[in-house]
Structures are given as structure tokens and as C-alpha cells.
Design an enzyme around this catalytic site. Structure first.
Site, short mmCIF file in Angstrom:
data_model
loop_
_atom_site.label_atom_id
_atom_site.label_comp_id
_atom_site.label_asym_id
_atom_site.label_seq_id
_atom_site.Cartn_x
_atom_site.Cartn_y
_atom_site.Cartn_z
N ILE A 1 55.14 123.82 60.96
CA ILE A 1 56.15 123.45 61.97
C ILE A 1 56.26 124.63 62.92
O ILE A 1 56.86 125.67 62.59
CB ILE A 1 57.54 123.15 61.37
CG1 ILE A 1 57.48 122.01 60.35
CG2 ILE A 1 58.51 122.78 62.50
CD1 ILE A 1 58.83 121.67 59.73
N ASP A 2 55.68 124.51 64.09
CA ASP A 2 55.88 125.52 65.11
C ASP A 2 57.13 125.12 65.89
O ASP A 2 57.20 124.03 66.44
CB ASP A 2 54.67 125.60 66.05
CG ASP A 2 54.75 126.79 66.97
OD1 ASP A 2 55.49 127.75 66.65
OD2 ASP A 2 54.08 126.78 68.02
N ASP B 1 50.27 130.66 65.38
CA ASP B 1 51.06 130.28 66.56
C ASP B 1 50.18 129.92 67.75
O ASP B 1 50.58 129.12 68.60
CB ASP B 1 51.97 131.43 66.99
CG ASP B 1 52.99 131.82 65.93
OD1 ASP B 1 53.64 130.91 65.39
OD2 ASP B 1 53.14 133.02 65.66
#
Length: 258
Positions: free
Chosen positions: A80-81, A209
Site C-alpha cells: 500500500i503506497d 516507492d
């Protein structure tokens, strides 16, 4: 190979939606860095699926990898970014999977299941959102540019990192159309590839990321470097992505980081 990512990300997206619209437990990794049970659940779901699709690649997940340095090759997973967005029910959240080999981004998938936006890219084959090919913006000056940035979790613990955030904003804000801070770097990079943002920069990001977002930007015609303009490496502390046309100006004006 990239077509293998889409169904895996779609299935993982159902888990993210379950949490986003439901209930979950949250804890702190440190003063500002949140993790939920769904970060862990989604990563555990993704690991065997990705190993099956990429049996010869080592996989590095945000919630399970304990090392401090990263190799030039591997699959980098952010389950989950935008976890803070997820916790506060802001729909700028994504599942990010990036494939790197020999220091180069070769495949990437970023899926925002809340908005049902599937970003896919493969080196040499282009970048796409829901099947539509992506192209970076045509802006040629900082004055025209809408930039995105982010605030590192180390803002609470590192005066240098906080200083970079404040100094770069002080330097850039008078020169650009505006700045945005959405809180999910993988999606910010996708929006550079889409032409929504003209550029993006941040400090102290990790490979999960940016691994997928970098190939999106490059395949959409953009450029990715460090804040000094050099080639980006997975262990670098700073990143700048842009449409290419404003890149030199962005590097020159962003300021320094020591």
C-alpha cells in the site's frame, strides 16, 4: 511479461478495497510511519504470486525486507503506497510492483483500486493507464510547471531531511505554477508519466516507492535522476522525475542536499 502483473494487481486490489471501505488495525513503525494489517496482508498475498510469475528474481517487500541497502536487480513491492491516505480514506493509494535488472527499470505496475486506475509499463513498449498510452507533458518552463513532492517520514528525526524539504519549497515555489503533495510517490510518478504533473521530487524514498513509477516516466518520454542530475540508483537518497524539458532547470533550482 508485464501482462502477468495486471491480474495479480487486480486481485490484490480487492484486498485493498476491503480494507479501505472496512475496518483494520493500525500501528506505528516510528513517530510518523504507519502500517496497517492490510499492508502486511497484501504483501503476503503478493509474494507467492510474484514468485510464480518471476521465479528467477529476488523479491523485496516493504513490510518484510529488513536490509538497509538494495541490489541492482529484483522485484520491489509496496503493498500500500500511501498508507496514511489509506488510514484516512483518501483515495490516492496504490499497490506498486517494479522489476529492475542490472540497475535499470524494466517493468512496472501501479494499481489504484479505489479509482480503478491500472498503470503498466515495460521497457521499450511504452506506458499505459487502463490501456491508454501515456505521454509526459509539453511544458517547457518552470513557470508553466505543476510539480509534486512528498514529505519524508524522517522529517521528525532528521534536521537535514526537513531542511531539504523546506529549502526546496522555498527555492521552487516562487518559480513554478504550484506544488502538490498527494502522499504516494508511485502514483505521483505515474501522474508525471500521464502529463498531469510536469515534475516530481522527493527525499529518502525506498526502491518499492519508485521502482515501478520510474519505468512509467521513462517509457512516457520523461527523465529520472538524482537531485544533482546523475543517474538514479536504488540506494540514492534523492529523486527528480520530469517531462525532460524542464529537468535541467529543476535540478538547478531545487537546492542542495548533503
Amino acid at each position: 511479461m508485464i501482462m502477468q502483473l495486471e491480474p495479480i494487481l487486480k486481485e490484490a486490489g480487492e484486498l485493498l478495497k476491503e480494507g479501505f471501505y472496512g475496518a483494520f488495525k493500525t500501528q506505528y513503525k516510528d513517530k510518523a510511519d504507519l502500517v496497517t494489517e492490510y499492508d502486511v496482508l497484501i504483501e503476503k498475498f503478493l509474494m507467492p504470486k510474484l514468485k510464480g510469475a518471476y521465479p528467477n528474481d529476488e523479491i523485496f517487500g516493504e513490510e518484510s525486507y529488513k536490509g538497509n541497502t538494495f541490489p541492482k536487480s529484483g522485484i520491489f513491492v509496496d503493498p500500500i503506497d500511501g498508507t496514511t491516505n489509506f488510514v484516512h480514506r483518501l483515495p490516492h493509494v496504490g499497490i506498486s510492483v517494479g522489476v529492475w535488472r542490472d540497475g535499470k527499470a524494466v517493468e512496472g505496475g501501479v494499481y489504484n483500486p479505489i479509482l480503478d486506475e491500472m498503470y503498466l509499463a515495460q521497457k521499450g513498449s511504452g506506458a499505459f493507464c487502463n490501456g491508454t498510452r501515456l505521454h509526459v507533458s509539453q511544458s517547457t518552463t518552470l513557470q508553466e510547471a505543476l510539480l509534486a513532492t512528498g514529505f519524508p517520514y524522517t522529517k521528525n528525526s532528521s534536521p537535514m531531511d526537513l531542511g531539504f524539504v523546506l529549502n526546496s519549497m522555498t527555492n521552487l515555489l516562487p518559480l513554478v505554477r504550484d506544488l502538490r503533495r498527494y502522499g504516494a510517490a508511485s502514483l505521483d510518478l505515474c501522474l508525471v508519466a500521464k502529463g498531469t504533473f510536469d515534475g516530481f521530487y522527493e527525499i529518502n524514498l525506498k526502491p518499492w516507492d519508485v521502482a515501478a513509477g520510474i519505468v512509467m516516466v521513462e517509457e512516457a518520454g520523461g527523465k529520472v535522476t538524482t537531485h544533482e542530475g546523475g543517474a538514479y540508483d536504488m540506494n540514492d537518497r534523492t529523486i527528480i522525475a520530469s517531462n525532460g524539458a524542464i529537468h535541467e532547470a529543476l535540478v538547478n533550482e531545487i537546492g542542495f542536499y548533503e
